[in-house]
Motif scaffolding. Sequence first.
Motif, mmCIF file in Angstrom:
data_model
loop_
_atom_site.group_PDB
_atom_site.id
_atom_site.type_symbol
_atom_site.label_atom_id
_atom_site.label_comp_id
_atom_site.label_asym_id
_atom_site.label_seq_id
_atom_site.Cartn_x
_atom_site.Cartn_y
_atom_site.Cartn_z
ATOM 1 N N UNK A 165 1.004 -1.175 0.192
ATOM 2 C CA UNK A 165 -0.211 -0.249 -0.008
ATOM 3 C C UNK A 165 0.766 0.978 -0.455
ATOM 4 N N UNK A 166 0.558 2.045 -0.318
ATOM 5 C CA UNK A 166 1.107 3.688 -0.463
ATOM 6 C C UNK A 166 0.754 3.918 0.489
ATOM 7 N N UNK A 167 1.300 5.489 1.311
ATOM 8 C CA UNK A 167 0.415 6.245 1.859
ATOM 9 C C UNK A 167 -0.811 6.383 1.890
ATOM 10 N N UNK A 168 -0.964 7.345 0.659
ATOM 11 C CA UNK A 168 -2.199 7.835 0.181
ATOM 12 C C UNK A 168 -3.115 6.310 0.215
ATOM 13 N N UNK A 169 -2.789 5.630 -0.226
ATOM 14 C CA UNK A 169 -4.019 4.344 0.237
ATOM 15 C C UNK A 169 -4.287 4.206 1.395
ATOM 16 N N UNK A 170 -3.759 3.760 2.241
ATOM 17 C CA UNK A 170 -3.173 3.147 3.713
ATOM 18 C C UNK A 170 -4.498 4.307 4.069
ATOM 19 N N UNK A 171 -3.768 6.058 3.981
ATOM 20 C CA UNK A 171 -5.056 6.350 4.754
ATOM 21 C C UNK A 171 -6.374 7.239 4.797
ATOM 22 N N UNK A 172 -6.036 6.172 3.403
ATOM 23 C CA UNK A 172 -7.669 5.877 2.317
ATOM 24 C C UNK A 172 -8.675 5.395 3.145
ATOM 25 N N UNK A 173 -7.531 3.985 3.733
ATOM 26 C CA UNK A 173 -8.066 2.768 4.617
ATOM 27 C C UNK A 173 -8.148 3.253 6.081
ATOM 28 N N UNK A 174 -7.620 3.732 6.347
ATOM 29 C CA UNK A 174 -7.920 4.149 8.196
ATOM 30 C C UNK A 174 -8.742 4.826 8.222
ATOM 31 N N UNK A 188 2.136 -9.841 12.107
ATOM 32 C CA UNK A 188 2.550 -11.479 11.837
ATOM 33 C C UNK A 188 1.210 -11.819 11.129
ATOM 34 N N UNK A 189 -0.545 -11.771 11.676
ATOM 35 C CA UNK A 189 -1.344 -11.939 11.190
ATOM 36 C C UNK A 189 -1.461 -11.459 9.482
ATOM 37 N N UNK A 190 -1.449 -10.216 9.294
ATOM 38 C CA UNK A 190 -0.869 -9.878 8.001
ATOM 39 C C UNK A 190 -0.214 -10.474 7.073
ATOM 40 N N UNK A 191 0.309 -11.019 7.604
ATOM 41 C CA UNK A 191 1.945 -11.854 7.005
ATOM 42 C C UNK A 191 1.550 -13.283 7.144
ATOM 43 N N UNK A 192 0.535 -14.214 8.205
ATOM 44 C CA UNK A 192 -0.015 -15.199 7.920
ATOM 45 C C UNK A 192 -0.830 -14.951 6.734
ATOM 46 N N UNK A 193 -1.921 -14.531 7.032
ATOM 47 C CA UNK A 193 -2.963 -13.884 5.974
ATOM 48 C C UNK A 193 -2.790 -13.451 4.478
ATOM 49 N N UNK A 194 -1.302 -13.387 4.478
ATOM 50 C CA UNK A 194 -1.473 -12.740 2.968
ATOM 51 C C UNK A 194 -2.412 -11.547 2.805
ATOM 52 N N UNK A 195 -2.128 -10.372 4.069
ATOM 53 C CA UNK A 195 -3.077 -9.360 3.577
ATOM 54 C C UNK A 195 -2.105 -8.307 4.473
ATOM 55 N N UNK A 196 -2.793 -6.664 4.604
ATOM 56 C CA UNK A 196 -2.078 -5.578 4.277
ATOM 57 C C UNK A 196 -1.918 -5.206 5.940
ATOM 58 N N UNK A 197 -1.161 -5.061 6.072
ATOM 59 C CA UNK A 197 -1.243 -4.221 7.753
ATOM 60 C C UNK A 197 -1.823 -2.623 7.397
ATOM 61 N N UNK A 198 -2.646 -2.235 8.008
ATOM 62 C CA UNK A 198 -3.097 -0.628 7.872
ATOM 63 C C UNK A 198 -2.441 0.247 8.982
#
Length: 100
Positions: free
Chosen positions: A2-11, A64-74
């Motif tokens: 995720x880019x900073x802008x995308x992370x901010x949008x998700x927050x 750890x959860x993000x890595x195990x689930x192939x998700x992005x940490x927000x």
Amino acid sequence: MLTGKQRSFLRGLANKEKPITQIGKAGLTVSFLEQLDLALESRELVKVTILETALLDTKDTANEAAELLKAEYVQAIGNKFVLFRRSKNNPRIELPRPKK
């Protein structure tokens, strides 16, 4: 990634959401990860609470959860964290496009 802008949008989206699940003393169990995997597939953006009795570090547990689930940490704030993963079958969240 995720880019900073995308992370901010998700927050911003996560700010309105309530936590849908909790991590207890047992920590990241297989059944919890399966439940979180299903939630990510259906919702894409998930907020999780870590109970005080769990004695886990929020950011470490989230990563750890993000890595195990192939998700992005927000983000992680206090005892809550947010993960994002685009749904394979029904994508609903449209992320801002990165500038070239």
